[in-house]
Write a protein that holds these residues in place. Structure first.
Motif, PDB file in Angstrom:
ATOM      1  N   LYS A 257       7.169  16.492  -3.148  1.00 39.05           N
ATOM      2  CA  LYS A 257       7.365  17.368  -1.981  1.00 39.05           C
ATOM      3  C   LYS A 257       8.843  17.709  -1.788  1.00 39.05           C
ATOM      4  CE  LYS A 257       3.342  16.386   0.961  1.00 39.05           C
ATOM      5  NZ  LYS A 257       2.898  15.942   2.302  1.00 39.05           N
TER       6      LYS A 257
ATOM      7  N   VAL B 259       3.849  11.571  -4.379  1.00 41.62           N
ATOM      8  CA  VAL B 259       3.627  12.801  -3.614  1.00 41.62           C
ATOM      9  C   VAL B 259       4.896  13.214  -2.876  1.00 41.62           C
ATOM     10  CG1 VAL B 259       2.363  13.812  -1.675  1.00 41.62           C
ATOM     11  CG2 VAL B 259       1.148  12.434  -3.377  1.00 41.62           C
ATOM     12  N   ASN B 260       5.550  12.272  -2.197  1.00 38.46           N
ATOM     13  CA  ASN B 260       6.749  12.600  -1.434  1.00 38.46           C
ATOM     14  C   ASN B 260       7.901  13.048  -2.334  1.00 38.46           C
ATOM     15  OD1 ASN B 260       5.681  12.015   1.141  1.00 38.46           O
ATOM     16  ND2 ASN B 260       5.997   9.828   0.809  1.00 38.46           N
TER      17      ASN B 260
ATOM     18  N   TRP C 248      -1.837  20.654  -3.984  1.00 37.31           N
ATOM     19  CA  TRP C 248      -1.959  19.190  -3.922  1.00 37.31           C
ATOM     20  C   TRP C 248      -2.008  18.571  -5.317  1.00 37.31           C
ATOM     21  CZ3 TRP C 248      -1.119  15.229  -0.977  1.00 37.31           C
ATOM     22  CH2 TRP C 248      -1.743  14.002  -1.242  1.00 37.31           C
TER      23      TRP C 248
ATOM     24  N   ARG D  30      -6.449  10.617  -3.541  1.00 41.06           N
ATOM     25  CA  ARG D  30      -5.024  10.887  -3.476  1.00 41.06           C
ATOM     26  C   ARG D  30      -4.288  10.656  -4.791  1.00 41.06           C
ATOM     27  NH1 ARG D  30      -5.762  11.502   1.586  1.00 41.06           N
ATOM     28  NH2 ARG D  30      -4.104  12.171   2.952  1.00 41.06           N
TER      29      ARG D  30
ATOM     30  N   THR E  25       0.476  15.415  -6.745  1.00 39.81           N
ATOM     31  CA  THR E  25       0.024  14.095  -7.194  1.00 39.81           C
ATOM     32  C   THR E  25       0.359  13.844  -8.657  1.00 39.81           C
ATOM     33  OG1 THR E  25      -2.180  14.968  -7.699  1.00 39.81           O
ATOM     34  CG2 THR E  25      -1.852  13.997  -5.516  1.00 39.81           C
TER      35      THR E  25
ATOM     36  N   SER F 285       1.706   7.511  -2.493  1.00 45.07           N
ATOM     37  CA  SER F 285       2.447   8.427  -1.621  1.00 45.07           C
ATOM     38  C   SER F 285       3.887   8.622  -2.074  1.00 45.07           C
ATOM     39  CB  SER F 285       2.414   7.922  -0.178  1.00 45.07           C
ATOM     40  OG  SER F 285       2.844   6.582  -0.107  1.00 45.07           O
TER      41      SER F 285
ATOM     42  N   SER G 178      -0.585  16.992   3.076  1.00 43.94           N
ATOM     43  CA  SER G 178      -1.346  16.053   2.266  1.00 43.94           C
ATOM     44  C   SER G 178      -2.845  16.275   2.451  1.00 43.94           C
ATOM     45  CB  SER G 178      -0.981  14.621   2.634  1.00 43.94           C
ATOM     46  OG  SER G 178       0.345  14.333   2.258  1.00 43.94           O
TER      47      SER G 178
END
Length: 338
Positions: free
Chosen positions: A179, A175-176, A243, A90, A247, A172, A259
């Motif tokens: 997003k 990532v969020n 993805w 991740r 990241t 995360s 994800s």
């Protein structure tokens, strides 16, 4: 002259004791350093593994704190030897270290784990028992959030909605944040980061107790999933190229995607993998049933039980789960210690 033999004997005894102490010190193994994971499932899994390593194999262990990314970097340097709950693949730090052969993801510890964006079910369906009417009845996916920022109004920025992100330092969180940009929500929702996982949990639980709408990132296994009825919002299908943009915090044009499919493993350093093959064999067998794990996590959270105490309780109550991971003689030692 008569004192010389006595002095010589004393000197020899001192040298002998020093040699004995030095040998004992050399024989005492260095502790195996585990990452001090702060979220509940990671903390519980860490302590379950530590109990097995200490009581089954006799190796000393300790924990070292850090953010997710800093622990992965430390693992690559062998400053930490084990991360008990690694969402492998991740973060760029993990991917880089794995490609370099510095870290290894061992086992598949929790099946059916997942992560995403969630809302309480009453936001969409209402709750007759609590006399709550649905406030976003057509909310199904992240694209629909463009219609509902006022439903999730940010009290500190009333012209925007609030998205409750992970704390800074979590993979995360990056990532969020990406997003929000990818889904065109950056100007409609505040990107709110709690100071810690506990603070994040408290804010979500407080909103749900009051029947208030709340939009948040979360994952499974966790106590929250077993405690409340939640709905995960749909996202575009997973795409590996997209993805990669999510990241990368520096990517100016992230693309939307679910994800990476969750695979929880135990992260170990290359040196650990080579030095402790018997422990690696155990880690490869670890399988924590998600229903039993969520139950244990809920009890741990509600009763505010320390992770070590909760781990001992899990091992006592679920012998049929963990004994197959271990050779018979090791399982007997662990069981006897409980």
């Amino acid at each position: 002259m008569k004192r010389i033999p006595a002095l010589l004997a004393g000197l020899l005894m001192t040298v002998g004791l020093a040699s004995t102490d030095s040998a004992a010190s050399a024989e005492k193994p260095a502790p195996i350093h585990f990452g001090a994971i702060t979220w509940e499932s990671g903390a519980l899994t860490t302590e379950i593994l530590r109990v097995i390593v200490e009581r089954g194999y006799g190796y000393p262990t300790d924990t070292l704190p850090g953010s997710t990314v800093s622990m992965e970097v430390a693992l690559a340097r062998n400053d930490i030897q084990v991360i008990a709950e690694e969402w492998a693949g991740r973060s760029p730090a993990w991917v880089k270290a794995e490609q370099a052969g510095q870290v290894i993801a061992v086992g598949d510890t929790v099946k059916n784990a997942e992560e995403g964006w969630w809302v309480p079910a009453y936001v969409i369906e209402g709750d007759a028992e609590r006399k709550l009417k649905p406030v976003a009845p057509e909310l199904r996916n992240v694209e629909d959030l463009k219609r509902y920022p006022q439903v999730f109004r940010d009290p500190e920025s009333p012209d925007k909605g609030r998205f409750l992100n992970s704390p800074s330092g979590w993979t995360s969180e990056i990532v969020n944040t990406q997003k929000l940009k990818a889904y065109g929500l950056n100007d409609l929702y505040s990107n709110f980061r709690s100071g810690s996982g506990a603070a994040m949990d408290a804010e979500i639980a407080s909103a749900i107790r009051r029947g208030q709408p709340v939009l948040f990132y979360y994952w499974n296994p966790t106590p929250l999933m077993g405690r409340y009825k939640l709905i995960r919002l749909e996202e575009p299908p997973f795409d590996a190229q997209a993805w990669a943009t999510l990241t990368d915090a520096s990517n100016p044009n992230p693309k939307g995607s679910r994800s990476l499919p969750a695979k929880l493993s135990i992260g170990v350093s290359k040196a650990f993998h080579e030095q402790y093959p018997q422990l690696v064999s155990v880690f490869e067998q670890v399988d924590l049933p998600i229903d039993k794990l969520n139950k244990a996590l809920a009890e741990m959270s509600e009763q505010r039980t320390p992770a070590r105490e909760a781990a001992l309780g899990f091992l006592r109550d679920n012998r049929e789960v963990w004994k197959p991971w271990l050779p018979t003689d090791v399982a007997t030692k662990v069981e006897g210690s409980l």
